[in-house]
Structures are given as structure tokens and as C-alpha cells.
Write a protein that holds these residues in place. Structure first.
Motif, PDB file in Angstrom:
ATOM      1  N   GLU A 221       0.847  -1.189   0.000  1.00 55.61           N
ATOM      2  CA  GLU A 221       0.000   0.000   0.000  1.00 55.61           C
ATOM      3  C   GLU A 221       0.887   1.245   0.000  1.00 55.61           C
ATOM      4  N   CYS A 222       0.610   2.167  -0.926  1.00 56.99           N
ATOM      5  CA  CYS A 222       1.379   3.412  -0.973  1.00 56.99           C
ATOM      6  C   CYS A 222       0.835   4.382   0.063  1.00 56.99           C
ATOM      7  N   LEU A 223       1.677   4.765   1.022  1.00 56.18           N
ATOM      8  CA  LEU A 223       1.260   5.630   2.120  1.00 56.18           C
ATOM      9  C   LEU A 223       1.463   7.107   1.811  1.00 56.18           C
ATOM     10  N   ASN A 224       2.478   7.414   0.988  1.00 59.99           N
ATOM     11  CA  ASN A 224       2.761   8.825   0.725  1.00 59.99           C
ATOM     12  C   ASN A 224       3.680   8.953  -0.487  1.00 59.99           C
ATOM     13  N   THR A 225       3.652  10.137  -1.091  1.00 65.44           N
ATOM     14  CA  THR A 225       4.544  10.476  -2.198  1.00 65.44           C
ATOM     15  C   THR A 225       5.245  11.778  -1.863  1.00 65.44           C
ATOM     16  N   PHE A 226       6.586  11.802  -1.999  1.00 63.35           N
ATOM     17  CA  PHE A 226       7.385  12.958  -1.622  1.00 63.35           C
ATOM     18  C   PHE A 226       8.025  13.591  -2.857  1.00 63.35           C
ATOM     19  N   ILE A 242      18.982  10.686  11.669  1.00 61.33           N
ATOM     20  CA  ILE A 242      17.896  11.660  11.500  1.00 61.33           C
ATOM     21  C   ILE A 242      16.565  10.940  11.716  1.00 61.33           C
ATOM     22  N   PRO A 243      15.665  11.490  12.514  1.00 62.59           N
ATOM     23  CA  PRO A 243      14.365  10.843  12.731  1.00 62.59           C
ATOM     24  C   PRO A 243      13.634  10.597  11.411  1.00 62.59           C
ATOM     25  N   GLN A 244      13.268   9.342  11.164  1.00 63.06           N
ATOM     26  CA  GLN A 244      12.637   8.954   9.901  1.00 63.06           C
ATOM     27  C   GLN A 244      13.414   9.556   8.717  1.00 63.06           C
ATOM     28  N   GLY A 245      14.730   9.476   8.813  1.00 60.26           N
ATOM     29  CA  GLY A 245      15.574  10.164   7.850  1.00 60.26           C
ATOM     30  C   GLY A 245      16.050   9.284   6.719  1.00 60.26           C
ATOM     31  N   PHE A 246      16.134   9.880   5.536  1.00 63.06           N
ATOM     32  CA  PHE A 246      16.735   9.211   4.387  1.00 63.06           C
ATOM     33  C   PHE A 246      17.339  10.262   3.462  1.00 63.06           C
ATOM     34  N   VAL A 247      18.183   9.830   2.548  1.00 65.17           N
ATOM     35  CA  VAL A 247      18.826  10.729   1.593  1.00 65.17           C
ATOM     36  C   VAL A 247      18.624  10.186   0.190  1.00 65.17           C
ATOM     37  N   THR A 248      18.588  11.093  -0.784  1.00 69.03           N
ATOM     38  CA  THR A 248      18.407  10.721  -2.184  1.00 69.03           C
ATOM     39  C   THR A 248      19.390  11.497  -3.045  1.00 69.03           C
ATOM     40  N   SER A 249      19.666  10.972  -4.242  1.00 68.39           N
ATOM     41  CA  SER A 249      20.533  11.676  -5.186  1.00 68.39           C
ATOM     42  C   SER A 249      20.039  11.434  -6.601  1.00 68.39           C
ATOM     43  N   TRP A 258      16.151  14.122   3.901  1.00 64.48           N
ATOM     44  CA  TRP A 258      14.734  14.116   4.249  1.00 64.48           C
ATOM     45  C   TRP A 258      14.535  13.666   5.698  1.00 64.48           C
ATOM     46  N   SER A 259      13.486  14.210   6.326  1.00 64.88           N
ATOM     47  CA  SER A 259      13.072  13.761   7.655  1.00 64.88           C
ATOM     48  C   SER A 259      11.551  13.701   7.671  1.00 64.88           C
ATOM     49  N   ALA A 260      11.007  12.518   7.949  1.00 67.67           N
ATOM     50  CA  ALA A 260       9.558  12.316   8.004  1.00 67.67           C
ATOM     51  C   ALA A 260       8.864  12.822   6.748  1.00 67.67           C
ATOM     52  N   GLY A 261       9.521  12.643   5.615  1.00 72.16           N
ATOM     53  CA  GLY A 261       8.914  13.016   4.340  1.00 72.16           C
ATOM     54  C   GLY A 261       9.155  14.437   3.903  1.00 72.16           C
ATOM     55  N   ASP A 262       9.774  15.272   4.755  1.00 70.46           N
ATOM     56  CA  ASP A 262      10.077  16.653   4.398  1.00 70.46           C
ATOM     57  C   ASP A 262      11.535  16.769   3.964  1.00 70.46           C
TER      58      ASP A 262
END
Length: 478
Positions: A221-226, A242-249, A258-262
Motif C-alpha cells: 500500500e502506498c502511504l505517501n509520495t514525496f 535523523i528521525p525517519q531520515g533518508f537521503v536521495t541523489s 529528508w526527515s519524516a517526508g520533508d
């Protein structure tokens, strides 16, 4: 939460071509793989530096991906795993770089490798539209083949619930049972899906060429799109600090934090493509990019690079950003696609595509016979003219005159620079347009008058006409 102020920490030079993938080991070492057909191990030294201690060789083509396979029964010291455009997978001893395993079976480029949750189990994906699950404890065993995509499989991971997930150029994400049976196919992305990352025990992330990141449950199930990137997103990784943190390139030359989708931070690099991103356990961000350099960014001031290095880095970024705003054919350079568009076959013989490479634009033509894109040459006009100059056919001139030769015929363009000899330019002009030699004085005097030349460039009796090879009389020379 205070927004972390990431800055450049280290610059790791050693590869001679694009760094297509970066990964980490359990000892906070960095692994990198490159189009120069090698992979490298970088060991931390001091507070912020890294040193290349091993170079892994053996592939016959680009090394497109790399990962660290933790110690297992057959290889108690673990393995450095690489995948290549030669369709094979190699496993090396971490310390001495000797090849320990050689896995074959993929029928096209191996574009990702990753360890599974189980000891000694390796996952790989390929442009042959499949992913494979290998048991390196028993390398003679036939791998489990995950088959069902209609295009290249760019990434494969194992979710926390044990299922496998694959991302494909067919725009789908497939979920698979551990025995290779397909569970379901997830839709939502509108372009090639490039990367996957486990977000939690119940969720995972995907990134795609449609410039979005999506958050999914393990059930699909897709929960969100950033949103945040402005071009293809190639890579995604969890940041543990980072809380709910990820990085993209991606292809916009940037890394986003990113943190919690922001999106809380953008790191611009002086490159067109940031092919890969990963994170060390301390939260530092590692990138591999199209300029062949591995970079490390940190939010800890004591690991920031020296001020001179930071200043030089920012200058390089500004130059690339300025270049991306240049125009060619009415399009911004940044809007012209990068080399990834050449992965798609042409639709007809002779079809052409413009492709951005750094601050240049090249033209490619599709050959049906060779089944490949062939470079035709550079597209001129990607660089803006200097102040007071005019661009004509890719060169800068002080003047570009319109000359009417015949009634009813279009005016001919006559470019001229003040440091040129007007008679030489006139001779070249009438030769180019197959005009009568009788036009020579008329065209030369036209240039002198309209360029408002107070004096002519200095000449010597050694002058020779570039077309006839004979000396000519220069007024005032005797």
C-alpha cells in the motif's frame, strides 16, 4: 528538530571515470565502483580523511555496483561483491583484493547487488529483466530467479518481513516470496523505478525517474509520495541519525536530506549526475558522481573540510549552476536530458537525440543495424557569448553582418572579428558561397565600412592567400 548543516568533509580521488555506486562496510570503510572497471576500498584515517587501501580488479567492463557481504560460513571474513556490465558478479577478499567467487548467469548488465537478511545470501538485479538470489555458502547451487518484469530490474532488497522487492524500468515494484514466487506488482510510479530502501519493520521507500519518492507498506500500500528533486532520482538510502531520515541523489546534481517526508536540506554538487548515495553509521553522507569523485558530507563541524577546500567547492558548484542556465535551441542546458536517455532504444533508423554531458551537449543518432546510439558530434551554442560578442555557428564574433547579394535571395551571414583581415574574410566568404571573384573588393569594403575600422590589422609581405596560396597587394604596403 534543528536542520542539520551538512558541509563537505572529504574528497576521495582515485577513480578515472564515473563512480556509479558507493557502499559502506561494518568498520565505517567506504566502497566505490566505477566505469574505470575497478572498485576501491577507502579506509578512515584521522578525524575526517579516507585513504584508498585496496583496488579490486577483474571485471572486463564497467563496475556498475558494489556492496559488502558480511561474514558467513564459507567466507568468515566477509566479501566485497561487485556487479558489472560484463554480466558477471565477483566476490573479493576485503584485505588483499583476491577474487574468491565468480558468479555467472545474468544475461545483461548486473546493475545492483545487496546482502539479504540471511547469512551468506546475496541478491542481484540486472538489465536482463530479472533479479537473482544466490547462496554464496554453496556457490554451485542454482540461484533463485525472480522473473516477471518487462524491463531492466534496477534494484532489489529484502524487506523486514522476509519478502523480496524489485524495482524496474517497467515502472513497477514487484514483491516476491522467499522461494521466488511473485506476491503482487505495485503501481504508482510513472517512470523507471531506480532505487529501494527498507524504512522500518513495516515499510520501505522507492525512488524513480518520475522525480518522486514513495513510501509503501510491506503489503504494497502506498502511504505517501514525496517531491523535491527536479530530475531523475537514482539512489536512496536511510540515514540512521535523523528521525525517519533518508537521503536521495539524482540527475539534478543534488543530494537531498529528508526527515519524516520533508526535504530539510539540499546539497548541490559540481556535477551533472550523482549516481549513488549512502550513509555511514555516524550520519555522514557519501556520494559517487559523474566526475569520478567520491565525496563525504558531514553535519559535525569538527569534520568539516578546510575553509579553502569549502570555498573552492562552492566556486565549482556556482560554475556548474551557471552553466546549467545556459540555453541551446531555446532550451536551458539543465532541461536537456542526460546520458540515461540512451538506455532506451531508438524508434527508427537515423533518429537523433540531444544529450547533456557536463556543460556540453552532444548529438546521437540511432543505428538499427548496430542496435546502438552513435555519437555524431557536439551541438554548438551551449556556451553564451562574451559581453559584446555574437554567437554564430558555435563561435563568437564582434559582428555578424547580413549581406544582400542577389535581389529576392535570402541575405547571407558574414561573421567578422576586429582582429581579422577584411580581405581574407571577404575571400573566404565568396569562396564559401561560390560567388564571383569580382565581389572581393565590394565585400571587403563593406566590412571596413560597417565595422568602422579606423585601421587595418598589421600585415607583412609574407602573407599568403589561404585559398590561392599567392601573395596579394595590401594597400599602403608599397
Amino acid at each position: 528538530m534543528a536542520v542539520p548543516d551538512y558541509k563537505l568533509s572529504s574528497v576521495l580521488c582515485g577513480h578515472s571515470m564515473d563512480v556509479r555506486c558507493v557502499a559502506t562496510t561494518t568498520e565505517s570503510c567506504i566502497l566505490s565502483s566505477s566505469r574505470d572497471r575497478t572498485a576501491k576500498l577507502w579506509h578512515p584515517e584521522g578525524v575526517k580523511d579516507f585513504v584508498n587501501v585496496v583496488t579490486y580488479k577483474g571485471h572486463k567492463n564497467f563496475v556498475s555496483c558494489v556492496c559488502w557481504l558480511p561474514p558467513c560460513e564459507a567466507f568468515p571474513e566477509g566479501l566485497v561483491i561487485t556487479g558489472s556490465n560484463d554480466n558477471t558478479i565477483l566476490g573479493y577478499n576485503l584485505q588483499d583484493g583476491k577474487v574468491q567467487i565468480h558468479l555467472t548467469g545474468h544475461e545483461n548488465v548486473v546493475c545492483s547487488v545487496a546482502p539479504s537478511n540471511d547469512s551468506g545470501i546475496l541478491m542481484s538485479s540486472s538489465w536482463d529483466n530479472t533479479a537473482r538470489v544466490w547462496n554464496v555458502n554453496k556457490p554451485q547451487m542454482t540461484p533463485i530467479v525472480l522473473k516477471g518484469h518487462q524491463a531492466a530490474v534496477w534494484a532489489v532488497i529484502q524487506l523486514a518481513n522476509g519478502a523480496f522487492a524489485t524495482a524496474s524500468a517497467d515502472k513497477h515494484i514487484n514483491l516476491w516470496r522467499r522461494d521466488g514466487g511473485k506476491i503482487n506488482s505495485l503501481t504508482g510510479h510513472t517512470d523507471c523505478v531506480r532505487g529501494l530502501a527498507v524504512a522500518s519493520s513495516n515499510t520501505f521507500l522507492s525512488c524513480a525517474n518520475d522525480v518522486t519518492v514513495r513510501l509503501w507498506t510491506n503489503n504494497g500500500e502506498c502511504l505517501n509520495t514525496f517531491h523535491g528533486h527536479t530530475n531523475y532520482i537514482y539512489s536512496i538510502c536511510i540515514n540512521p541519525t535523523i528521525p525517519q531520515g533518508f537521503v536521495t541523489s539524482g540527475e539534478d546534481g543534488a543530494v537531498r536530506v529528508w526527515s519524516a517526508g520533508d526535504c530539510i536540506r539540499e546539497l548541490r554538487l559540481p556535477v551533472e549526475s550523482v549516481w549513488s548515495v549512502t550513509c555511514l553509521n555516524n550520519g555522514d553522507i557519501v556520494t559517487g558522481s559523474s566526475d569520478g569523485i567520491v565525496r563525504v558530507f558531514t553535519k559535525e563541524p569538527d569534520r568539516y573540510a578546510e575553509e579553502t577546500t569549502l570555498s573552492q567547492f562552492e566556486d565549482e558548484v556556482q560554475k556548474v549552476v551557471a552553466a546549467s542556465q545556459q540555453e541551446i535551441g531555446g532550451f536551458k542546458l539543465s532541461e536537456i536530458p542526460g546520458p540515461e536517455v540512451l538506455l532506451e532504444p531508438g524508434k527508427s533508423d537515423g533518429q537523433t537525440k540531444l544529450v547533456r554531458r557536463g556543460t556540453n551537449v552532444k548529438c546521437y543518432s540511432w543505428s538499427v543495424e548496430q542496435n546502438t546510439w552513435n555519437e555524431i558530434g557536439d551541438v554548438m551554442g551551449a556556451s553564451p557569448p562574451s559581453d559584446g560578442k555574437t554567437m554564430y555557428q558555435g563561435k563568437e564574433y564582434d559582428f555578424v553582418f547580413s549581406v544582400d547579394i542577389k535581389d529576392g535571395a535570402p541575405a547571407l551571414k558574414l561573421p567578422f572579428n576586429r582582429n581579422e583581415d577584411p580581405w581574407v574574410v571577404a575571400q573566404a566568404f565568396i569562396h564559401k558561397h561560390d560567388l564571383s571573384q569580382g565581389y572581393l573588393d565590394e565585400v571587403a569594403n563593406f566590412i571596413i565600412k560597417n565595422a568602422k575600422l579606423d585601421s587595418l590589422p598589421a600585415s607583412s609581405n609574407g602573407f599568403a592567400d589561404p585559398f590561392t596560396g599567392e601573395a596579394r597587394y595590401v594597400p599602403g604596403s608599397g
